[in-house]
Design an enzyme around this catalytic site. Structure first.
Site, mmCIF file in Angstrom:
data_model
loop_
_atom_site.group_PDB
_atom_site.id
_atom_site.type_symbol
_atom_site.label_atom_id
_atom_site.label_comp_id
_atom_site.label_asym_id
_atom_site.label_seq_id
_atom_site.Cartn_x
_atom_site.Cartn_y
_atom_site.Cartn_z
ATOM 1 N N GLY A 116 5.376 1.193 4.327
ATOM 2 C CA GLY A 116 6.647 1.799 3.942
ATOM 3 C C GLY A 116 7.622 0.865 3.246
ATOM 4 O O GLY A 116 8.340 1.267 2.327
ATOM 5 N N ASN A 135 0.854 -1.190 0.000
ATOM 6 C CA ASN A 135 0.000 0.000 0.000
ATOM 7 C C ASN A 135 0.890 1.240 0.000
ATOM 8 O O ASN A 135 1.519 1.562 1.013
ATOM 9 C CB ASN A 135 -0.907 -0.032 1.235
ATOM 10 C CG ASN A 135 -1.780 1.207 1.330
ATOM 11 O OD1 ASN A 135 -2.069 1.857 0.331
ATOM 12 N ND2 ASN A 135 -2.201 1.531 2.539
ATOM 13 N N TRP A 136 0.897 1.950 -1.114
ATOM 14 C CA TRP A 136 1.790 3.094 -1.251
ATOM 15 C C TRP A 136 1.291 4.351 -0.546
ATOM 16 O O TRP A 136 2.031 5.324 -0.425
ATOM 17 C CB TRP A 136 2.018 3.401 -2.738
ATOM 18 C CG TRP A 136 2.841 2.382 -3.434
ATOM 19 C CD1 TRP A 136 3.536 1.346 -2.871
ATOM 20 C CD2 TRP A 136 3.075 2.296 -4.849
ATOM 21 N NE1 TRP A 136 4.189 0.630 -3.841
ATOM 22 C CE2 TRP A 136 3.924 1.181 -5.061
ATOM 23 C CE3 TRP A 136 2.654 3.038 -5.950
ATOM 24 C CZ2 TRP A 136 4.349 0.804 -6.344
ATOM 25 C CZ3 TRP A 136 3.069 2.669 -7.222
ATOM 26 C CH2 TRP A 136 3.917 1.556 -7.411
ATOM 27 N N LYS A 137 0.025 4.373 -0.154
ATOM 28 C CA LYS A 137 -0.565 5.538 0.521
ATOM 29 C C LYS A 137 -0.407 6.779 -0.371
ATOM 30 O O LYS A 137 -0.614 6.699 -1.572
ATOM 31 C CB LYS A 137 0.042 5.708 1.907
ATOM 32 C CG LYS A 137 -0.044 4.416 2.728
ATOM 33 C CD LYS A 137 0.381 4.591 4.161
ATOM 34 C CE LYS A 137 0.302 3.254 4.892
ATOM 35 N NZ LYS A 137 0.556 3.400 6.342
ATOM 36 N N SER A 164 3.825 -2.109 10.151
ATOM 37 C CA SER A 164 5.296 -2.125 10.165
ATOM 38 C C SER A 164 5.861 -3.480 9.740
ATOM 39 O O SER A 164 6.828 -3.987 10.332
ATOM 40 C CB SER A 164 5.821 -1.717 11.546
ATOM 41 O OG SER A 164 5.432 -0.400 11.870
ATOM 42 N N HIS A 175 -9.247 1.547 5.566
ATOM 43 C CA HIS A 175 -7.907 1.630 6.140
ATOM 44 C C HIS A 175 -7.935 2.533 7.368
ATOM 45 O O HIS A 175 -8.699 3.503 7.433
ATOM 46 C CB HIS A 175 -6.914 2.171 5.113
ATOM 47 C CG HIS A 175 -5.490 2.049 5.528
ATOM 48 N ND1 HIS A 175 -4.889 2.962 6.377
ATOM 49 C CD2 HIS A 175 -4.540 1.123 5.247
ATOM 50 C CE1 HIS A 175 -3.632 2.604 6.582
ATOM 51 N NE2 HIS A 175 -3.390 1.495 5.915
ATOM 52 N N GLY A 224 3.218 2.490 10.879
ATOM 53 C CA GLY A 224 4.129 3.605 10.686
ATOM 54 C C GLY A 224 4.897 4.015 11.921
ATOM 55 O O GLY A 224 5.559 5.049 11.932
ATOM 56 N N GLU A 241 -4.817 -4.641 11.018
ATOM 57 C CA GLU A 241 -3.733 -3.665 11.146
ATOM 58 C C GLU A 241 -3.902 -2.912 12.458
ATOM 59 O O GLU A 241 -4.663 -1.945 12.532
ATOM 60 C CB GLU A 241 -3.719 -2.710 9.956
ATOM 61 C CG GLU A 241 -5.102 -2.220 9.505
ATOM 62 C CD GLU A 241 -5.026 -1.005 8.613
ATOM 63 O OE1 GLU A 241 -4.004 -0.818 7.951
ATOM 64 O OE2 GLU A 241 -5.989 -0.236 8.603
ATOM 65 N N GLU A 301 -6.126 4.853 8.407
ATOM 66 C CA GLU A 301 -5.911 6.275 8.152
ATOM 67 C C GLU A 301 -7.161 6.930 7.581
ATOM 68 O O GLU A 301 -7.431 8.111 7.849
ATOM 69 C CB GLU A 301 -4.707 6.448 7.224
ATOM 70 C CG GLU A 301 -3.402 6.108 7.926
ATOM 71 C CD GLU A 301 -2.290 5.642 7.007
ATOM 72 O OE1 GLU A 301 -1.247 5.229 7.536
ATOM 73 O OE2 GLU A 301 -2.471 5.674 5.773
#
Length: 293
Positions: free
Chosen positions: A276, A50-52, A254, A135, A214, A208, A137
Site C-alpha cells: 500500500g 507491488n501495486w497489486k 505493511s 505472492h 495489509g 512476507e 495472495e
C-alpha cells in the site's frame, strides 16, 4: 574476481528430502563470517513496490512522471511492479531511468488453454525486468503452491533474463504453533529444488508473513531478521556459502516510511517488498530514500 563455491555432498534430511552439505566442515555462522571478510555480503539494497490490483494506465503514467522526477537514491535498486494491463505504459515511462519494471505473475507454460493467465513471452515482449512468483495472495486465492512456484522459476530461468522475486511466508496459525521456521524453510526448499547456483544468485527472495500483509501489523525488526536468516541458512544448506552470502532477501508486510529504517538496519534484510505504501510517489520515495532520513 571469482571465488570458489565450497564443495558439497548430498546428505539425507529425513522427511525434508535431500540437501547439500559443506565438505569443508564450516558451520553456517563461520561460513558467513568468511564470506563477509571476502566482501561478498555487501548486497545492494532492493526496494520494490507491488501495486497489486491497482492503477489504470492513466494513473500509472501519472505516478511514473512524478516518481522519476524525484531525487532518488542511486545506491538502491528500485522496482515498480504493476498489473499486466499497465506494464507497457510502465516500461515506456521508465525508459532511460534506473527504475525497473516488474510483473505480478507469470504462467509456467509457454502457451495454451489457460484463460486469464500471462505467458513469459508476453512479459519478454513488453520488456519487464522482474516478475513476482508465489505472492501470498496468489497462494491464498488462486491455488499457487510450492510446486507451481518451482515450475515458474525454472521457466523464467530457462527462457529469459527476467529476475524472479520468490515470495514465502507463514500464516498466523503456523507461527502460533511455533512452526514458522519449518514452514518457510519448506517453501524455500521446494521452490528452489532443481535450480542452479547461478539461478539462485540472480533471484530475490521476499519474506512476507501473511499475518502482516495489509493488516497494519508489521513483524518486529527482530522477527523479520530471524526469518530472513532462516531463509539464508536454507539457501546455504542447498547451494553453499557464497550463494547464501550474495542472494538478496526482502521483507514485505505493511512496510511504510515509519518502519523501513529499522528493518533495513538488520543484517539479513536487503530490501523491502512494499504494498500500500508504494501507491503514492511521496510515501514510496521516503521508503526508497530510507538511508537519507
Amino acid at each position: 574476481m571469482q571465488h570458489e563455491v565450497p564443495k558439497t555432498k548430498w546428505k539425507s534430511t529425513g522427511n525434508q528430502g535431500w540437501e547439500k552439505s559443506n565438505l569443508n566442515g564450516a558451520g553456517y555462522e563461520e561460513a558467513m563470517a568468511s564470506m563477509k571478510l571476502m566482501g561478498l555480503t555487501e548486497r545492494k539494497p532492493v526496494i520494490a513496490g507491488n501495486w497489486k490490483m491497482n492503477k489504470t494506465k492513466a494513473e500509472t503514467r501519472e505516478f511514473v512522471e512524478a516518481f522519476k522526477a524525484m531525487d532518488l537514491d542511486e545506491g538502491v535498486e528500485k522496482i515498480l511492479i504493476a498489473p499486466y494491463t499497465d506494464l507497457d505504459t510502465l516500461v515506456e515511462g521508465l525508459a532511460g531511468t534506473d527504475i525497473g519494471a516488474g510483473a505480478e505473475n507469470v504462467h509456467y507454460e509457454g502457451s495454451g488453454a489457460f484463460t486469464g493467465e500471462v505467458s513469459l513471452d508476453m512479459l519478454k515482449e513488453i520488456g519487464v525486468g522482474y516478475c513476482v512468483v508465489g505472492h501470498s495472495e496468489r497462494r491464498q486465492y488462486f491455488g499457487e503452491t510450492n510446486k507451481t512456484c518451482a515450475l515458474k522459476l525454472k521457466k523464467i530461468f530457462a527462457d529469459s533474463d527476467i529476475v524472479p522475486i520468490l515470495c514465502v511466508g507463514e500464516k498466523l496459525q503456523v507461527r502460533e504453533h511455533g512452526r514458522e521456521n519449518e514452514f518457510v524453510g519448506e517453501q524455500v526448499e521446494e521452490a528452489l529444488l532443481g535450480l542452479t547456483v547461478e539461478d539462485v544468485r540472480k533471484m530475490i527472495i521476499a519474506y512476507e508473513p501473511i499475518w502482516a500483509i495489509g493488516t497494519g501489523e508489521t513483524a518486529t525488526d527482530e522477527q523479520a531478521e530471524d526469518m530472513c536468516a532462516v531463509i539464508r541458512k536454507k539457501v546455504y544448506g542447498m547451494f553453499g556459502a557464497e550463494t547464501a552470502a550474495v542472494v538478496r532477501i526482502q521483507y514485505g508486510g505493511s512496510v511504510k516510511p515509519e518502519n523501513i529504517k529499522g528493518l533495513m538496519a538488520q543484517e539479513d534484510i536487503d530490501g523491502a517488498l512494499v504494498g500500500g505504501a508504494s501507491l503514492e510517489p511521496a510515501s514510496f520515495e521516503k521508503i526508497v530514500d530510507y538511508n537519507r532520513e
